[in-house]
Each structure stands twice: as C-alpha cells, then as structure tokens.
Design an enzyme around this catalytic site. Sequence first.
Site, short mmCIF file in Angstrom:
data_model
loop_
_atom_site.label_atom_id
_atom_site.label_comp_id
_atom_site.label_asym_id
_atom_site.label_seq_id
_atom_site.Cartn_x
_atom_site.Cartn_y
_atom_site.Cartn_z
N HIS A 179 -30.95 15.48 66.88
CA HIS A 179 -30.98 16.21 65.61
C HIS A 179 -30.15 15.42 64.59
O HIS A 179 -30.66 15.01 63.58
CB HIS A 179 -30.47 17.65 65.81
CG HIS A 179 -30.75 18.55 64.64
ND1 HIS A 179 -30.64 19.92 64.70
CD2 HIS A 179 -31.10 18.26 63.37
CE1 HIS A 179 -30.94 20.44 63.51
NE2 HIS A 179 -31.22 19.46 62.70
N TRP A 238 -23.14 15.67 62.55
CA TRP A 238 -22.69 16.53 61.45
C TRP A 238 -21.18 16.59 61.37
O TRP A 238 -20.52 16.95 62.35
CB TRP A 238 -23.20 17.96 61.65
CG TRP A 238 -24.68 18.11 61.81
CD1 TRP A 238 -25.65 17.20 61.50
CD2 TRP A 238 -25.36 19.27 62.34
NE1 TRP A 238 -26.89 17.73 61.79
CE2 TRP A 238 -26.74 18.99 62.30
CE3 TRP A 238 -24.92 20.51 62.82
CZ2 TRP A 238 -27.69 19.91 62.75
CZ3 TRP A 238 -25.87 21.42 63.26
CH2 TRP A 238 -27.24 21.12 63.22
N TYR A 242 -18.69 23.98 56.84
CA TYR A 242 -18.99 22.57 56.63
C TYR A 242 -19.41 22.29 55.20
O TYR A 242 -19.88 23.17 54.50
CB TYR A 242 -20.07 22.07 57.60
CG TYR A 242 -21.44 22.72 57.45
CD1 TYR A 242 -21.72 23.93 58.08
CD2 TYR A 242 -22.44 22.11 56.70
CE1 TYR A 242 -22.98 24.52 57.96
CE2 TYR A 242 -23.71 22.69 56.59
CZ TYR A 242 -23.96 23.90 57.21
OH TYR A 242 -25.20 24.48 57.09
N GLU A 296 -31.23 14.36 57.24
CA GLU A 296 -30.00 14.24 58.03
C GLU A 296 -28.97 13.36 57.33
O GLU A 296 -27.78 13.64 57.34
CB GLU A 296 -30.32 13.70 59.44
CG GLU A 296 -31.02 14.72 60.32
CD GLU A 296 -30.22 16.02 60.48
OE1 GLU A 296 -29.03 15.95 60.80
OE2 GLU A 296 -30.80 17.09 60.25
N HIS A 336 -25.89 15.51 55.71
CA HIS A 336 -24.68 15.36 56.54
C HIS A 336 -24.02 13.99 56.40
O HIS A 336 -22.79 13.90 56.26
CB HIS A 336 -25.03 15.60 58.02
CG HIS A 336 -25.65 16.95 58.26
ND1 HIS A 336 -24.92 18.12 58.23
CD2 HIS A 336 -26.93 17.32 58.52
CE1 HIS A 336 -25.73 19.15 58.47
NE2 HIS A 336 -26.95 18.70 58.64
#
Length: 259
Positions: free
Chosen positions: A72, A75, A83, A130, A134
């Site tokens: 995935h 992070w 976050y 992604e 992140h």
Amino acid sequence: MPQFKSSLGMMALTVGSAMAALDSCSSNSSLSCHGSSKTPTCCFQYPGGALLQTQFWDSDPATGPTDSWTIHGLWPDNCDGTYQASCDSARAYTNITDILKSQGRSELLTYMNKYWVSDDGSDESFWEHEWSKHGTCLNTIKPSCYSNYQPQEEVGQFFQKVVDLFKGLDTYTALSNAGITPDSSKTYDLADIQNALSKIHSGVTAYVGCESDSMDEVYYFFNVRGNVIDGTYQPTAPLEKSNCPSSGIKYTPKSGSSN
Ligand SMILES: *[C@@H]1O[C@H](CO)[C@@H](O)[C@H](O)[C@H]1NC(C)=O
Ligand SMILES: *[C@@H]1O[C@H](CO)[C@@H](O)[C@H](O)[C@H]1NC(C)=O
C-alpha cells in the site's frame, strides 16, 4: 576523439551523481517519536515520526500474486495516531513512472508492477496518490536535505525504500509458517495472526485490519533514527487497535487473480 569525449562524459556523470546526495545523519541522531524535540530536521522525522509500512490482501477483486500480500505505501503518522497529508502540492507529480525510468530504476518499476498494484485504477495513479499524500510529508527527504539536489531525486529514493522495507516484511510467509493460509473453509484467531507477524517484526506485533471479518490489511510500525532513506528503522508497537474480531477471522484465497 569520440572515445575521449565519451569517457569525459562518463566522468562528469560519476562526479555529478556522487555529489548529489542526501546529507548523512550522525548515528546518534534522536529516534523519532522519542525525546522532547519538536523541531523537524533533515535527521529527525517530525511530526510524522511513526512510519507505517502498509500492505493489502486484496481478494475481491484479487490483485497481485496469489502467494503474496501487496504494497500500500509508507505513511508518516504522528506519534499519536493522527497524521499530516498532502504536504507539498508543488511536488505532487503526475509522472511517477517517467521519473523512475529517467532515474534508471527499471528493475524497481518491474517489481512495483507486480507487487504495488491498484485494485480499482491505474497503478500509476495509485503511486501518484501515495507519493503526494504521504511521501511529501516526509520532512527528512525534503529537497533542502540534499547536497546538489537533482529534481525528483527524493521520489525515486522513496519508492525504492518502500519496496526494500516491503521485501523484509513477507506477511504471506510469516503467516503460512504459523499454519495461517488463505482458505475459505477456515477461520483464525487474531492473537495467532499477531503472534505470527511479530516473528518478522522484532517481537512486536503489527496492526491487522479486517473488512467483514476478513483480514485485508497489515500495517508495520517503525520509528527511525536519522532520515527515512539511510536511517535505522526500529520496529515499534502499533498505534491503532485492530478492528478484527478476536476469533473467526477469514483469510480469503485470491482465487480470481490473474497474476
Ligand atoms: C552526536 O555525536 C556528535 C559527534 O560524535 C556529537 O558532537 C554530538 O554532541 C552527539 N549528539 C548527541 C545528541 O548525543
Ligand atoms: C515530471 O514532472 C515534473 C513536473 O511537471 C517535471 O518537472 C519533470 O521534468 C518530469 N520528469 C520526467 C522524467 O518526465
């Protein structure tokens, strides 16, 4: 003469790439999520000091190899379960594949095409998401942390690091070594799953996520000393409690997978 010219070119390239580098951190840099410092630096991951290597088990639709979990992302979470996200729109690139190709990372791309796959769109847009959501929040790989920064250098390093971490966290094998295999006629206990995962994570467990009592996600938590590329990753306990039931957990085979 052509020979002379090309060897000069090679030299320039070697010197250039040797100078373009992420600044190194002292081995006694503070461990993220520890100590009292609230200052992000190139050697201190803050506030996102908890690094989660997150993985999927996608059985419907099935993605990736039938005998492997898939990636995935990586992070940066704050050390309290909250976050930051999408930290730098100027680096929200829409050409991840081209960036990796231009950096000569074709082996990495081949690996990502197999193990970092989307179940509902293009792999490229999944990677873009992604990175921009992140990756851009990783303060220890900001462009200013590099000497002689080459644009998008940190992007290639990010994707390579996530893959390297994933390769060291083989969830499928860890589970199967404990007799936990995809099987539609069986169910498993959460404690047994968590115990199996702790064997590849220095004795601390990982977050296990379920949907409709079916296990479909695992998050491995780390703290890091130094920057997220060259730093030392220390496994740490999950900041989130599993949403799976304590028993009766399904692990559905990827029967429909084409890979
Ligand atoms: C880390 O090591 C350097 C050089 O060895 C030293 O100057 C510095 O004070 C040390 N920092 C900490 C936090 O211990
Ligand atoms: C990727 O996109 C960025 C931003 O548009 C651009 O500066 C860069 O040159 C592109 N890289 C490649 C390899 O296409």
